[in-house]
Design a protein around this motif. Sequence first.
Motif, PDB file in Angstrom:
ATOM      1  N   LEU A   1       8.390  13.503  -2.586  1.00 25.74           N
ATOM      2  CA  LEU A   1       7.373  14.541  -2.411  1.00 25.74           C
ATOM      3  C   LEU A   1       6.145  14.281  -3.277  1.00 25.74           C
ATOM      4  CD1 LEU A   1       9.704  17.664  -2.178  1.00 25.74           C
ATOM      5  CD2 LEU A   1       8.685  16.350  -0.326  1.00 25.74           C
TER       6      LEU A   1
ATOM      7  N   ARG B   1       3.671  19.039   6.467  1.00 27.82           N
ATOM      8  CA  ARG B   1       2.512  18.630   5.658  1.00 27.82           C
ATOM      9  C   ARG B   1       1.297  18.341   6.547  1.00 27.82           C
ATOM     10  NH1 ARG B   1       3.203  12.786   3.596  1.00 27.82           N
ATOM     11  NH2 ARG B   1       2.890  12.547   5.852  1.00 27.82           N
TER      12      ARG B   1
ATOM     13  N   THR C   1       4.623  22.639  -5.145  1.00 31.12           N
ATOM     14  CA  THR C   1       5.110  21.548  -4.289  1.00 31.12           C
ATOM     15  C   THR C   1       4.259  21.427  -3.043  1.00 31.12           C
ATOM     16  OG1 THR C   1       7.381  21.784  -5.093  1.00 31.12           O
ATOM     17  CG2 THR C   1       7.087  20.719  -2.960  1.00 31.12           C
TER      18      THR C   1
ATOM     19  N   LEU D   1       1.714  18.281  -2.547  1.00 37.66           N
ATOM     20  CA  LEU D   1       2.141  17.363  -1.487  1.00 37.66           C
ATOM     21  C   LEU D   1       1.060  17.242  -0.415  1.00 37.66           C
ATOM     22  CD1 LEU D   1       4.307  15.624  -0.041  1.00 37.66           C
ATOM     23  CD2 LEU D   1       5.110  17.741   1.045  1.00 37.66           C
TER      24      LEU D   1
END
Length: 408
Positions: free
Chosen positions: A20, A297, A325, A329
């Motif tokens: 990640l 993503r 996160t 990411l």
Amino acid sequence: MSPDSTCRICTGTVAEFVDLGTQPLSDAFRLPEDTSEEFFYRLAVGVCGTCGMVQLMEEVPREKMFHEDYPYISQGSAVMRKHFQALAERFLATELAGADPFVVELGCNDGTMLRTVAEAGVRHLGVEPSGAVADMAAAAGVRVRKDFFEESTALSIREEHGAADVIYAANTLCHIPYMGSILKGVEALLGPSGVFVFEDPYLGDIIERTSFDQIYDEHFFLFSASSVDEMARRHGLELVDVERLEVHGGEVRYTLARPGARPRAEAVAALLAEEKDRGLAERATLDVFGDRIRAIRDDLVALLRKLKDEGKRVVGYGATAKSATVTNLCGIGPDLVEFIGDTTPAKQHRLAPGSHIPVRPAEEFANPHPDYALLFAWNHAEEIMAKEQAFREAGGKWILYVPEVHVV
């Protein structure tokens, strides 16, 4: 991809299955004027080929995460307050109903669960290394020891207070890489018929919902019933019960006891069989999970860029540890998300870790309402959406990314 690492449970080989990227400390909210170097690490996850435990490939030093200014407080959610009160009442009616019972909570935070126990006059102790929240617990009448729990701590507690009837931890055990010392401590402190009860995010729910933001520095382990069963066995304990929970996006409450001290509930065998049927810890399952993360993503970034091109205002809701996160990411910064509204004073008027998106008081969310709100605190979606009905009535729309990117 990094070389394989060694399992923190059984010393087997841990094979990486998803990376990640470079991530900051998830709760390191910086003052705007702070120009000091920011700590980053590589957030990658692997699975042990021997015991099946899913775990981070790299450990972040505990002192960097749990310290005097740790900002998370349990009482921030009405749902979680009710959750902990109900559990405390259950303990009082069952495990703590005998003569002079004693309960110890690992990572008691602000004492939300132990307050109910304290008010009932039952002997208790919260072990909490983060000073500010430990002080909140003490101010509420909870007896607290400011410390990390490990074998030496447990021996000291037992010498002073005697054996524990219940040792409890919520969203704490998965934070601790040095599990051997923890479970030796549990074994040392637990009474002959006592129970060790802990609840943490469940690997099965994380994979099913693609809730990849449950992976961050503090969540070193992603537990399943099968890996906990193996972990308990290796440390002289036995998994005797499991209970599925809806809080925090899906958790399991595990109950461990000394071997033979308690009958094993049928729920354990049922969940173990379900995990085997799903191939929960198999590499093929985990690789597909990684593919879905990358799709989220790409879809989320594409949506935010499209909204920006259309001149829409997008604001984040909930400066959660999980949000670090996602933003890091995806490379989401203030250019795509104007600010993040949050109710926690310790996070307000600071910058979100890594992304440096401003965090503002929740009241600014409605001053004026944005066109879209990116809901980082999606695990509290029902509670939040009910609270923010005026946003919907004003034409606002929620963006969620679990289990896939979608607009509500």
